[in-house]
Enzyme design. Structure first.
Site, PDB file in Angstrom:
ATOM      1  N   GLU A  32       0.840  -1.203   0.000  1.00 30.74           N
ATOM      2  CA  GLU A  32       0.000   0.000   0.000  1.00 30.74           C
ATOM      3  C   GLU A  32       0.874   1.252   0.000  1.00 30.74           C
ATOM      4  O   GLU A  32       1.821   1.359   0.792  1.00 30.74           O
ATOM      5  CB  GLU A  32      -0.906  -0.023   1.243  1.00 30.74           C
ATOM      6  CG  GLU A  32      -2.318   0.378   0.964  1.00 30.74           C
ATOM      7  CD  GLU A  32      -3.018  -0.513  -0.068  1.00 30.74           C
ATOM      8  OE1 GLU A  32      -2.999  -0.149  -1.273  1.00 30.74           O
ATOM      9  OE2 GLU A  32      -3.574  -1.541   0.313  1.00 30.74           O
ATOM     10  N   HIS A  33       0.564   2.163  -0.905  1.00 31.16           N
ATOM     11  CA  HIS A  33       1.318   3.415  -1.070  1.00 31.16           C
ATOM     12  C   HIS A  33       2.774   3.150  -1.451  1.00 31.16           C
ATOM     13  O   HIS A  33       3.659   3.951  -1.147  1.00 31.16           O
ATOM     14  CB  HIS A  33       1.210   4.293   0.182  1.00 31.16           C
ATOM     15  CG  HIS A  33      -0.202   4.731   0.440  1.00 31.16           C
ATOM     16  ND1 HIS A  33      -0.794   5.768  -0.251  1.00 31.16           N
ATOM     17  CD2 HIS A  33      -1.156   4.232   1.257  1.00 31.16           C
ATOM     18  CE1 HIS A  33      -2.053   5.898   0.161  1.00 31.16           C
ATOM     19  NE2 HIS A  33      -2.300   4.973   1.069  1.00 31.16           N
ATOM     20  N   LEU A 120     -11.830   0.359  -3.895  1.00 31.28           N
ATOM     21  CA  LEU A 120     -11.774  -0.814  -4.775  1.00 31.28           C
ATOM     22  C   LEU A 120     -11.498  -0.411  -6.220  1.00 31.28           C
ATOM     23  O   LEU A 120     -11.758  -1.156  -7.148  1.00 31.28           O
ATOM     24  CB  LEU A 120     -13.087  -1.601  -4.689  1.00 31.28           C
ATOM     25  CG  LEU A 120     -13.477  -2.056  -3.287  1.00 31.28           C
ATOM     26  CD1 LEU A 120     -14.780  -2.852  -3.320  1.00 31.28           C
ATOM     27  CD2 LEU A 120     -12.368  -2.893  -2.668  1.00 31.28           C
ATOM     28  N   ASP A 167      -3.589   0.639 -10.071  1.00 30.41           N
ATOM     29  CA  ASP A 167      -4.999   0.364 -10.369  1.00 30.41           C
ATOM     30  C   ASP A 167      -5.272   0.138 -11.855  1.00 30.41           C
ATOM     31  O   ASP A 167      -5.856  -0.888 -12.223  1.00 30.41           O
ATOM     32  CB  ASP A 167      -5.890   1.479  -9.798  1.00 30.41           C
ATOM     33  CG  ASP A 167      -5.813   1.527  -8.280  1.00 30.41           C
ATOM     34  OD1 ASP A 167      -5.213   0.606  -7.690  1.00 30.41           O
ATOM     35  OD2 ASP A 167      -6.330   2.474  -7.691  1.00 30.41           O
TER      36      ASP A 167
HETATM   37  C1  GLA Z   1      -4.982   4.464  -4.576  1.00 30.65           C
HETATM   38  C2  GLA Z   1      -4.173   4.760  -5.824  1.00 30.65           C
HETATM   39  C3  GLA Z   1      -3.102   3.687  -6.071  1.00 30.65           C
HETATM   40  C4  GLA Z   1      -2.281   3.413  -4.823  1.00 30.65           C
HETATM   41  C5  GLA Z   1      -3.198   3.196  -3.621  1.00 30.65           C
HETATM   42  C6  GLA Z   1      -2.430   3.055  -2.332  1.00 30.65           C
HETATM   43  O1  GLA Z   1      -5.765   3.327  -4.776  1.00 30.65           O
HETATM   44  O2  GLA Z   1      -5.007   4.843  -6.947  1.00 30.65           O
HETATM   45  O3  GLA Z   1      -2.279   4.082  -7.145  1.00 30.65           O
HETATM   46  O4  GLA Z   1      -1.364   4.448  -4.602  1.00 30.65           O
HETATM   47  O5  GLA Z   1      -4.122   4.254  -3.463  1.00 30.65           O
HETATM   48  O6  GLA Z   1      -1.659   1.906  -2.330  1.00 30.65           O
END
Ligand code: GLA
Length: 387
Positions: A32-33, A120, A167
């Site tokens: 995440e991030h 999501l 994503d």
């Molecule tokens: C959002 C962003 C992704 C990613 C996540 C965190 O979903 O669209 O690119 O940075 O946050 O992991």
């Protein structure tokens, strides 16, 4: 959703669409991030999907309608970017135009069962499905890589949420039965079979990433990178910071930047070893990494929310093998690893659902929604005839 989108198009515009495409939502198992910090991510596409049905429209204009409110909106795509979901659609159209792949004018109907703003990736499901349908309408043969780029720039540069590559990539490339380990700095990909049972609890707490907190975190990461480059000029991403040099971060960075970097560096290690554990079916230790990821998100990256923490704690106490927020955070969903999918998993699953519902109701006087999630397919073209 395919039949609904086509029927909606027909009802709104008085004739059938000529092109349609769909794209899924996703959950992120680990990482995440890390995507915008050049690290690895481990997402999987899910069964919920967005379908975009399109047909030619008046040049210069996009007429669009969504199943959510059924209202037809008319926007000029070379004017000011409209508010709401229309902004994403116009963003896609402009990015396609930059590649010479935009239809002159479009009518669009969208139907989706991906919860909006729930972490999501409802936005990538929208941008990827719309990009595919619009490019096909224009007769342009876009590669998956082009599609990912259009979707990413539509959101990051047109709408202004500086999201990373995770994503659109998983939404475009997802594979049934598999998660994807994506190394975001090199683009290297490895599909990993998922033989596990996951639950997804939606807290109902919504965030608007454009509101700024996500972009603030990105700015903090960029500031930390600039400081670290004073001692390590070759460092191009935070995720490259070597694990053995973590102690030096205490000396080199002040809070909150130190905590942000600690999250990114440890999450990078967790994601790579988590992918190996998942590939070898070692679900118990994999689950421990999910727990550790949540704690790091909560304390170091400060992207959790009290509602998410209530779900995570109750699920763990009821015997879940791992639980963490998924997606950007600050609301949205919790992913729970319940087990390997045997008889014991089914019993544990019921215990987890009951415990989470009890704890959440005690705290907030309502229940979160829950569904089971399994890895689904990525974006695809859909037939336009009504079944
Ligand atoms: C959002 C962003 C992704 C990613 C996540 C965190 O979903 O669209 O690119 O940075 O946050 O992991």
């Amino acid at each position: 959703m395919q039949a609904q989108a086509i029927a909606l198009f027909q009802a709104a515009f008085g004739g059938p669409p000529t092109h349609a495409a769909s794209a899924p939502g996703r959950v992120n198992l680990l990482g995440e991030h890390t995507d915008y910090n050049g690290g690895p991510v481990l997402p999987m596409a899910i069964g919920a999907r967005t379908t975009a049905a399109a047909g030619a429209g008046e040049p210069g204009w996009i007429d669009l309608v969504s199943l959510r409110d059924g209202l037809v909106e008319r926007v000029r795509w070379d004017g000011a970017l409209p508010q709401g979901w229309a902004g994403y659609v116009v963003g896609v159209q402009r990015e396609l135009a930059g590649l010479g792949a935009a239809p002159p004018g479009v009518r669009l109907a969208v139907a989706s069962d991906v919860p909006i703003g729930g972490g999501l990736s409802s936005s990538a499901a929208l941008t990827v499905s719309v990009a595919r349908a619009f490019a096909d309408l224009a007769g342009a043969d876009l590669s998956i890589q082009d599609l990912v780029g259009v979707a990413l720039r539509a959101e990051a540069e047109q709408v202004g949420v500086r999201c990373g590559i995770m994503d659109p990539t998983i939404v475009a490339r997802g594979r049934g039965g598999h998660a994807l380990l994506l190394e975001c700095s090199t683009g290297r990909m490895r599909f990993i079979p998922v033989r596990a049972r996951f639950l997804l609890f939606d807290t109902g707490v919504r965030h608007e990433l454009a509101d700024g907190v996500y972009n603030t975190r990105r700015a903090e990461c960029e500031a930390a990178l600039r400081v670290l480059q004073l001692t390590e000029p070759a460092l191009s991403h935070l995720a490259e910071w070597p694990a053995r040099r973590v102690p030096a971060l205490r000396r080199l960075l002040d809070e909150p930047l130190r905590s942000r970097v600690l999250h990114v560096v440890t999450e990078t290690a967790r994601t790579r070893s988590g992918a190996d554990l998942l590939a070898r079916g070692r679900l118990r230790p994999f689950g421990k990494l999910l727990d550790a990821s949540h704690e790091s998100c909560r304390r170091r990256y400060e992207c959790s929310a009290p509602e998410l923490d209530v779900v995570v704690r109750a699920a763990r106490r009821a015997g879940a093998w791992g639980a963490r927020l998924t997606g950007a955070g600050w609301g949205g969903c919790v992913l729970v690893l319940v087990g390997a999918g045997d008889r014991a998993t089914a019993l544990r699953e019921q215990a987890v659902i009951d415990a989470v519902n009890r704890a959440f109701t005690r705290a907030y006087d309502r229940e979160p929604s829950v569904r089971s999630v399994r890895p689904g397919a990525g974006a695809r073209r859909e037939r336009v005839e009504l079944q």
